[in-house]
Design a protein around this motif. Structure first.
Motif, PDB file in Angstrom:
ATOM      1  N   PRO A  74      10.277   5.252   2.320  1.00  0.00           N
ATOM      2  CA  PRO A  74       8.926   5.337   1.756  1.00  0.00           C
ATOM      3  C   PRO A  74       7.841   5.585   2.795  1.00  0.00           C
ATOM      4  CG  PRO A  74      10.147   3.582   0.687  1.00  0.00           C
ATOM      5  CD  PRO A  74      11.002   4.072   1.821  1.00  0.00           C
ATOM      6  N   LEU A  75       7.939   4.948   3.970  1.00  0.00           N
ATOM      7  CA  LEU A  75       6.930   5.198   5.007  1.00  0.00           C
ATOM      8  C   LEU A  75       6.956   6.660   5.445  1.00  0.00           C
ATOM      9  CD1 LEU A  75       7.161   2.008   7.262  1.00  0.00           C
ATOM     10  CD2 LEU A  75       5.153   2.792   5.990  1.00  0.00           C
ATOM     11  N   LEU A  84       3.036   5.854  -2.935  1.00  0.00           N
ATOM     12  CA  LEU A  84       4.234   6.646  -3.173  1.00  0.00           C
ATOM     13  C   LEU A  84       4.270   7.143  -4.616  1.00  0.00           C
ATOM     14  CD1 LEU A  84       6.797   7.490  -1.594  1.00  0.00           C
ATOM     15  CD2 LEU A  84       7.897   5.407  -2.456  1.00  0.00           C
ATOM     16  N   GLY A  85       3.875   6.270  -5.539  1.00  0.00           N
ATOM     17  CA  GLY A  85       3.703   6.685  -6.932  1.00  0.00           C
ATOM     18  C   GLY A  85       4.977   7.137  -7.623  1.00  0.00           C
ATOM     19  N   ARG A  86       6.062   6.447  -7.414  1.00  0.00           N
ATOM     20  CA  ARG A  86       7.304   6.811  -8.087  1.00  0.00           C
ATOM     21  C   ARG A  86       7.208   6.561  -9.585  1.00  0.00           C
ATOM     22  NH1 ARG A  86      11.477   4.134  -3.619  1.00  0.00           N
ATOM     23  NH2 ARG A  86      11.613   5.980  -2.259  1.00  0.00           N
ATOM     24  N   LEU A  93      13.678   1.623  -7.284  1.00  0.00           N
ATOM     25  CA  LEU A  93      12.684   1.029  -6.388  1.00  0.00           C
ATOM     26  C   LEU A  93      11.311   1.658  -6.601  1.00  0.00           C
ATOM     27  CD1 LEU A  93      14.688   0.677  -3.031  1.00  0.00           C
ATOM     28  CD2 LEU A  93      14.869  -0.636  -5.132  1.00  0.00           C
ATOM     29  N   ALA A  94      10.857   1.615  -7.838  1.00  0.00           N
ATOM     30  CA  ALA A  94       9.594   2.267  -8.179  1.00  0.00           C
ATOM     31  C   ALA A  94       8.394   1.559  -7.560  1.00  0.00           C
ATOM     32  CB  ALA A  94       9.443   2.326  -9.695  1.00  0.00           C
ATOM     33  N   THR A  95       8.461   0.243  -7.424  1.00  0.00           N
ATOM     34  CA  THR A  95       7.349  -0.531  -6.889  1.00  0.00           C
ATOM     35  C   THR A  95       7.852  -1.438  -5.772  1.00  0.00           C
ATOM     36  OG1 THR A  95       7.651  -2.424  -8.384  1.00  0.00           O
ATOM     37  CG2 THR A  95       6.322  -0.564  -9.199  1.00  0.00           C
ATOM     38  N   TRP A  96       6.911  -2.019  -5.036  1.00  0.00           N
ATOM     39  CA  TRP A  96       7.335  -2.916  -3.957  1.00  0.00           C
ATOM     40  C   TRP A  96       8.025  -4.146  -4.528  1.00  0.00           C
ATOM     41  CZ3 TRP A  96       5.950  -7.963  -2.838  1.00  0.00           C
ATOM     42  CH2 TRP A  96       4.865  -8.503  -3.539  1.00  0.00           C
ATOM     43  N   GLU A 142       0.829  -1.203   0.000  1.00  0.00           N
ATOM     44  CA  GLU A 142       0.000   0.000   0.000  1.00  0.00           C
ATOM     45  C   GLU A 142       0.864   1.252   0.000  1.00  0.00           C
ATOM     46  OE1 GLU A 142      -2.553  -0.498   3.349  1.00  0.00           O
ATOM     47  OE2 GLU A 142      -3.701  -2.137   2.438  1.00  0.00           O
ATOM     48  N   CYS A 143       1.956   1.199   0.729  1.00  0.00           N
ATOM     49  CA  CYS A 143       2.854   2.358   0.807  1.00  0.00           C
ATOM     50  C   CYS A 143       3.456   2.679  -0.555  1.00  0.00           C
ATOM     51  CB  CYS A 143       3.943   2.082   1.835  1.00  0.00           C
ATOM     52  SG  CYS A 143       5.155   3.401   2.016  1.00  0.00           S
TER      53      CYS A 143
END
Length: 710
Positions: A366-367, A88-90, A96-99, A83-84
């Motif tokens: 990210p958090l 974050l929407g990088r 590290l664009a996605t988890w 969810e984070c």
């Protein structure tokens, strides 16, 4: 709602539990109409025991508290990360664009085991699956674990090359068999009746005995309330027969078969213990009254099994040694059994996931960004000193803090730095933002150390009804005796928790080498290893992080190796006024690491040493440095600080833990891996569960905590 009616929530600490509490509260629709959140954090960075920092003077290298990997069963932790990162929407081409970019599956592990005078690798590649961590689902019950263990052991024996065909004598009695058969016919039909009829029919071999037990277990109802006591008694008798015949001297069998027999012995001991000691009725936490090794031995585990790499690696994984003493195992049977069952039987996708940058960069950066966007405030350089109670002793009335430094201009501290396009935490404060920055830098003061010589320039007290209404205590339990004296004095349950939920110091060191692991002599590929020589018994090849660091041309390493393990407490832990203590402990870790590398490197990097010593020129360091001076340019640490000590799952500790919303004080909620959850162990998943439970106690969100006992 009138903003004056909003509740002010003071979140103390910035580890996984505290930030998960903030994440949960801010998931509530229109949360800002109801709450104001401020996170108060000692020093300059978030992360607690999982904090990492970038060393700008050494290639922006990543410096961790230890070796951190995420298990594939971390359902709640991965849900928060998914969810984070989604929020974050990088940009797609950002680091590290996605988890999925941040956490990569890893299924290859190594257990080191002594064979004669040598140490040999026991390499395991765990199968992957199509599940995704964080999606949730129904958690297995203790009965499910028994069924899966018996089915797995039966499958192993059916393919075993070892000739386990010893004749057995059944322990079952005819009256018990008759009653059980009658129940099976009435309750579950022909399938269970057939299996139950076989249960006491004098099986001839361990394989046949185990197969029959598994058959009955698979056919029995899922609800243990529908089981007569004789079913569990019958299974125990049958397993005792099979188990006894398999507890033999297996020196003559191959290594592969010996490994399988050890695993079967461990599995059957576990199943027998669950059946015998009330875990099916009271839950696995009920077993925490016993130490795991003692409990296994009582239910048939051999001494060879208890000395095996599997058992030793389990203690290594949870730093399960009282006060860091490797001769003093300390792990509750229930929590350890639960952890192993979740680790091996419920992982999703892969056994482990390896972060693609430092834990601070991958998790806490990210958090911080997402929570800041949501409107959470962060007050860095605030060290909590004392929680005070209201006159009636029923609530938190005050929070006394030391202000370690002031931000210039009274603005907000901006904690992150850019490393090759990725927001990261530095390994030290950004001094130019601080009024006292020059003095802190010149004196080399560590603002995260309890033994620092730094004189705090200010103090601050928060008062109930003014600066806060609700408190989330997310500081690790090792620091609570010094902070929560009034609470401990007022509450017997707090005194019991502080006494029973113990912690241990740990140590870690990291090496950057100028040759790849194949050149060093490791021919099996990147691994996460444990059960090696204590105390530095855990090792991880994290060479994939080279590209995330920023080394000058010609200095870039080819291998990055992390080592960690327990660290024995000193006979007397000195007062915080002994500012020389951290340096003494760091030197102890340094000396131990050098000695350990000289003595044991040959067993995993044979081309990086000779018979007597490690080749120190393999380390990336200043070209003029030689010998041990090259190690001095690596990274090592002693995790002695009360907030850094690892939380143990010692016998008797589960029952002593307090739940997040049962602190005993009306406006205090607890968060971290030391509170009572469905998983009472020192890990990210437990910390996140504790934080989410604190959030739910405050605002009702999140409604679903995966695997929660509620």
């Amino acid at each position: 709602m009138d903003q004056s009616q909003r509740k002010k929530v003071a979140i103390l600490g910035g580890g996984a539990g505290a930030l998960s509490a903030a994440f949960g509260i801010t998931q509530m629709p229109n949360w800002q109409d109801h709450y104001e959140l401020t996170v108060y954090q000692m020093g300059w960075r978030l992360g607690g025991k999982g904090a990492s920092g970038r060393n700008a003077e050494s290639g922006q290298r990543i410096q961790e508290h230890g070796l951190h990997v995420w298990a594939g069963f971390y359902e709640n932790a991965f849900r928060v990360m998914r969810e984070c990162y989604g929020e974050l929407g990088r940009a797609p081409d950002a680091p590290l664009a996605t988890w999925q970019d941040a956490f990569k599956p890893h299924s290859f592990i190594t257990l080191l085991e002594p064979v004669g005078e040598e140490w040999k690798p026991w390499n395991l590649t765990l199968p992957t699956n199509d599940s995704v961590p964080g999606e949730g689902g129904v958690m297995p019950t203790p009965w499910d674990y028994v069924k899966e263990t018996l089915a797995w052991a039966d499958e192993i024996l059916s393919h075993l090359h070892f000739d386990a065909e010893a004749t057995l004598t059944s322990s079952g009695s005819k009256p018990l068999m008759d009653r059980l058969l009658s129940w099976a016919e009435a309750k579950a039909g022909d399938l269970l009746a057939e299996g139950t009829g076989l249960l006491f029919s004098h099986p001839d071999t361990p394989r046949e005995s185990l197969a029959r037990a598994s058959h009955v277990a698979q056919a029995a109802p899922d609800d243990v309330d529908e089981h007569p006591a004789m079913l569990h008694a019958g299974l125990r008798l049958l397993l005792e027969d099979a188990h006894s015949a398999l507890r033999s001297d297996f020196d003559s069998v191959s290594d592969d078969d010996r490994h399988l027999l050890l695993l079967v012995n461990l599995g059957l001991s576990t199943a027998r213990g669950i059946l015998a000691d009330g875990a099916l009725i009271h839950g696995l936490a009920h077993l925490d009254q016993w130490e795991w090794t003692d409990w296994l031995r009582r239910h048939g585990a051999t001494e060879e099994t208890l000395r095996s790499s599997v058992v030793r690696s389990t203690y290594d994984y949870i730093f399960g040694y009282k006060n860091g003493d490797i001769k003093n195992r300390s792990a509750g049977a229930g929590t350890t059994t639960h952890g192993l069952a979740r680790l091996f039987l419920t992982y999703k996708g892969a056994f482990f996931y390896v972060m693609q940058a430092g834990m601070g960069d991958t998790v806490f950066g990210p958090l911080y960004e997402v929570l800041s966007r949501r409107g959470v405030k962060f007050a860095y350089f605030h060290r909590v000193q004392k929680l005070g109670l209201t006159p009636d002793g029923k609530a938190i009335a005050s929070i006394e803090m030391a202000v370690q430094a002031h931000v210039k201009g009274g603005g907000e501290y901006q904690p992150l730095v850019d490393v090759k396009g990725l927001p990261c935490w530095p390994d030290r404060p950004l001094y130019d933002q601080l009024v006292e920055g020059s003095a802190i830098k010149t004196g080399g003061f560590d603002l995260e150390s309890a033994w620092t010589g730094w004189q705090d320039p200010g103090n601050r007290t928060l008062h109930l009804g003014h600066e806060f209404d609700v408190v989330v205590l997310g500081i690790s339990i090792g620091a609570l005796p010094g902070i929560c004296g009034d609470l401990i004095a007022a509450s017997r349950r707090w005194r019991t928790m502080i006494d029973k939920v113990q912690t241990t110091p740990t140590h870690a060191f990291q090496l950057w080498l100028d040759e790849d692991v194949t050149g060093l002599g490791w021919d099996y590929g990147p691994t996460i290893a444990s059960a090696f020589v204590e105390p530095s018994s855990c090792y991880g090849d994290l060479s994939h992080l080279v590209g995330r660091e920023d080394w000058a041309e010609g200095l870039s390493p080819k291998t990055i190796a992390y080592f960690c393990g327990p660290l024995a407490d000193p006979d007397v832990i000195p007062a915080f006024t002994d500012t020389a203590f951290p340096a003494k402990r760091a030197e102890q870790v340094r000396h131990g690491a050098i000695r350990w590398l000289d003595a044991y490197t040959r067993w995993f990097w044979p081309r990086a040493c000779d018979a007597d010593s490690f080749f120190w020129n393999k380390l990336v360091a200043h070209p003029d440095a030689t010998g041990h001076a090259r190690f001095d340019m690596q990274y090592w640490r002693a995790n002695d600080n009360p907030t850094e000590r690892y939380v143990l799952s010692s016998p008797g500790s589960s029952q002593a833990r307090l739940k997040s919303d049962e602190s005993g004080f009306s406006n205090l909620y607890l968060a971290g891996d030391w509170v009572f959850t469905a998983f009472n162990a020192g890990c990210v998943e437990a910390a996140v569960m504790g934080g989410l439970q604190a959030s739910r106690g405050i605002c009702g969100y999140p409604r679903d905590i995966i695997g929660s006992l509620d």
